[in-house]
Design a protein around this motif. Structure first.
Motif, PDB file in Angstrom:
ATOM      1  N   PRO A  30     -17.939 -14.803  -8.448  1.00 23.57           N
ATOM      2  CA  PRO A  30     -17.553 -16.158  -8.016  1.00 23.57           C
ATOM      3  C   PRO A  30     -18.276 -17.249  -8.800  1.00 23.57           C
TER       4      PRO A  30
ATOM      5  N   ARG B 288     -16.624 -20.080 -15.473  1.00 21.66           N
ATOM      6  CA  ARG B 288     -17.082 -20.119 -14.086  1.00 21.66           C
ATOM      7  C   ARG B 288     -18.228 -19.133 -13.834  1.00 21.66           C
ATOM      8  N   ASP B 289     -18.258 -18.057 -14.627  1.00 18.40           N
ATOM      9  CA  ASP B 289     -19.191 -16.956 -14.374  1.00 18.40           C
ATOM     10  C   ASP B 289     -19.943 -16.569 -15.644  1.00 18.40           C
TER      11      ASP B 289
ATOM     12  N   ASP C 179     -12.145 -20.010  -6.344  1.00 24.19           N
ATOM     13  CA  ASP C 179     -13.083 -19.582  -7.394  1.00 24.19           C
ATOM     14  C   ASP C 179     -14.488 -19.310  -6.837  1.00 24.19           C
ATOM     15  N   SER C 180     -14.894 -20.115  -5.840  1.00 20.68           N
ATOM     16  CA  SER C 180     -16.277 -19.948  -5.379  1.00 20.68           C
ATOM     17  C   SER C 180     -16.404 -18.955  -4.230  1.00 20.68           C
ATOM     18  N   THR C 181     -15.284 -18.480  -3.680  1.00 22.18           N
ATOM     19  CA  THR C 181     -15.390 -17.536  -2.555  1.00 22.18           C
ATOM     20  C   THR C 181     -14.843 -16.147  -2.893  1.00 22.18           C
ATOM     21  N   ARG C 182     -14.317 -15.950  -4.097  1.00 27.61           N
ATOM     22  CA  ARG C 182     -13.799 -14.610  -4.433  1.00 27.61           C
ATOM     23  C   ARG C 182     -14.956 -13.611  -4.459  1.00 27.61           C
ATOM     24  N   SER C 183     -14.613 -12.319  -4.283  1.00 23.71           N
ATOM     25  CA  SER C 183     -15.706 -11.337  -4.205  1.00 23.71           C
ATOM     26  C   SER C 183     -16.240 -10.949  -5.577  1.00 23.71           C
TER      27      SER C 183
ATOM     28  N   ALA D 235      -9.014 -13.889  -9.590  1.00 26.07           N
ATOM     29  CA  ALA D 235      -9.807 -13.182  -8.574  1.00 26.07           C
ATOM     30  C   ALA D 235      -9.587 -11.668  -8.633  1.00 26.07           C
TER      31      ALA D 235
ATOM     32  N   THR E 195     -20.745 -19.915  -9.332  1.00 23.79           N
ATOM     33  CA  THR E 195     -22.045 -20.137  -8.706  1.00 23.79           C
ATOM     34  C   THR E 195     -22.979 -20.753  -9.745  1.00 23.79           C
TER      35      THR E 195
ATOM     36  N   SER F 289      -6.100 -19.264 -10.177  1.00 23.65           N
ATOM     37  CA  SER F 289      -7.256 -18.788  -9.397  1.00 23.65           C
ATOM     38  C   SER F 289      -6.980 -17.459  -8.694  1.00 23.65           C
TER      39      SER F 289
END
Ligand code: CDP
Length: 226
Positions: A186, A136-137, A179-183, A110, A188, A106
């Motif tokens: 993320p 993830r994206d 994974d869900s808070t990286r800039s 990022a 979602t 992770s």
């Protein structure tokens, strides 16, 4: 042109979701059902992480990771219908689920340079083909234009139990948080994605729900082309 038209050459079915949500299993099964190729983008991120670890790179050092990735040669091979990573000429698949890769994937993922290189490679391999791509994206950042998007989810305790049943001790919540808070890109739920809770359905049930949705969207299945 209607995106569901079978004459359009590129068709991407994007499947995203958190760790151990079951998306690899259902993505592979859906690809087999439709006669599409299958690309597990997490394996590409894991392969880059394995490459960094093999070269003694500090995976928490963003600059060092970016430099290592820039200096390495990442390719995507294809085993019949399934894509797999090759790093500096080596097929690293046997190493991808090791604890050190789990612990570092992770932070490595990022790093914007890593995402840039892998997103471009994923797009290039899907071009002109019919592919189920999971990650993830995928629906939110790599193929935002595809109308075929799913988000596979399950309660955190169910996902952690699945990982333990696979003989893995890692705390998947840590990865989910990074994974869900990286800039950059993320994890979602992509706009327009169909959310499926995999804790209430078996694999066949999830695939059946996806096929039903794809048919309702007008996707015509033609197993003679990939
Ligand atoms: O199998 P599991 O769901 O646990 O994870 P995976 O799909 O193998 O992905 C491993 C890691 O790669 C994720 O936790 C993310 O950090 C990263 N990843 C990503 O950033 N973007 C993707 N499209 C796919 C994976």
């Amino acid at each position: 042109m209607n995106k569901a038209d079978t004459s359009s050459s590129t068709v991407v079915i994007a499947i995203d979701g958190p760790a151990a949500s079951g998306k690899s299993t259902v993505a592979r099964a859906l690809a087999a059902h439709l006669g599409y190729r299958f690309l597990n983008s997490g394996d590409l991120y894991r392969a880059i992480t394995w490459g960094c670890l093999s070269h003694g790179v500090d995976c928490r050092d963003t600059g060092a990771v970016a430099m290592a990735v820039g200096n390495s040669h990442v390719e995507v091979g294809c085993d019949g219908t399934e894509y797999y990573p090759i790093v500096d000429g080596t097929d690293p698949r046997v190493h991808l689920r090791h604890a050190a890769v789990n612990a570092n994937v992770s932070p490595v993922s990022a790093v914007p340079a890593v995402r840039y290189i892998l997103s471009a490679a994923i797009r290039a391999h899907a071009q002109g083909r019919r592919t189920v791509v999971e990650g993830r994206d995928i629906g939110s950042a790599v193929f935002p234009e595809t109308p075929y998007k799913f988000y596979i989810d399950a309660p955190a305790q169910v996902r952690q139990r699945r990982r333990r049943n696979q003989g893995q001790t890692e705390e998947i919540a840590k990865r989910d948080l990074i994974d869900s808070t990286r800039s950059t890109d993320p994890l979602t739920i992509a706009p327009g994605a169909t959310v499926i809770d995999s804790s209430t359905l078996d694999v066949e049930g999830v695939v059946a729900a996806m096929v039903e949705k794809l048919r309702a969207q007008g996707l015509v299945f033609d197993r003679t082309r990939r």
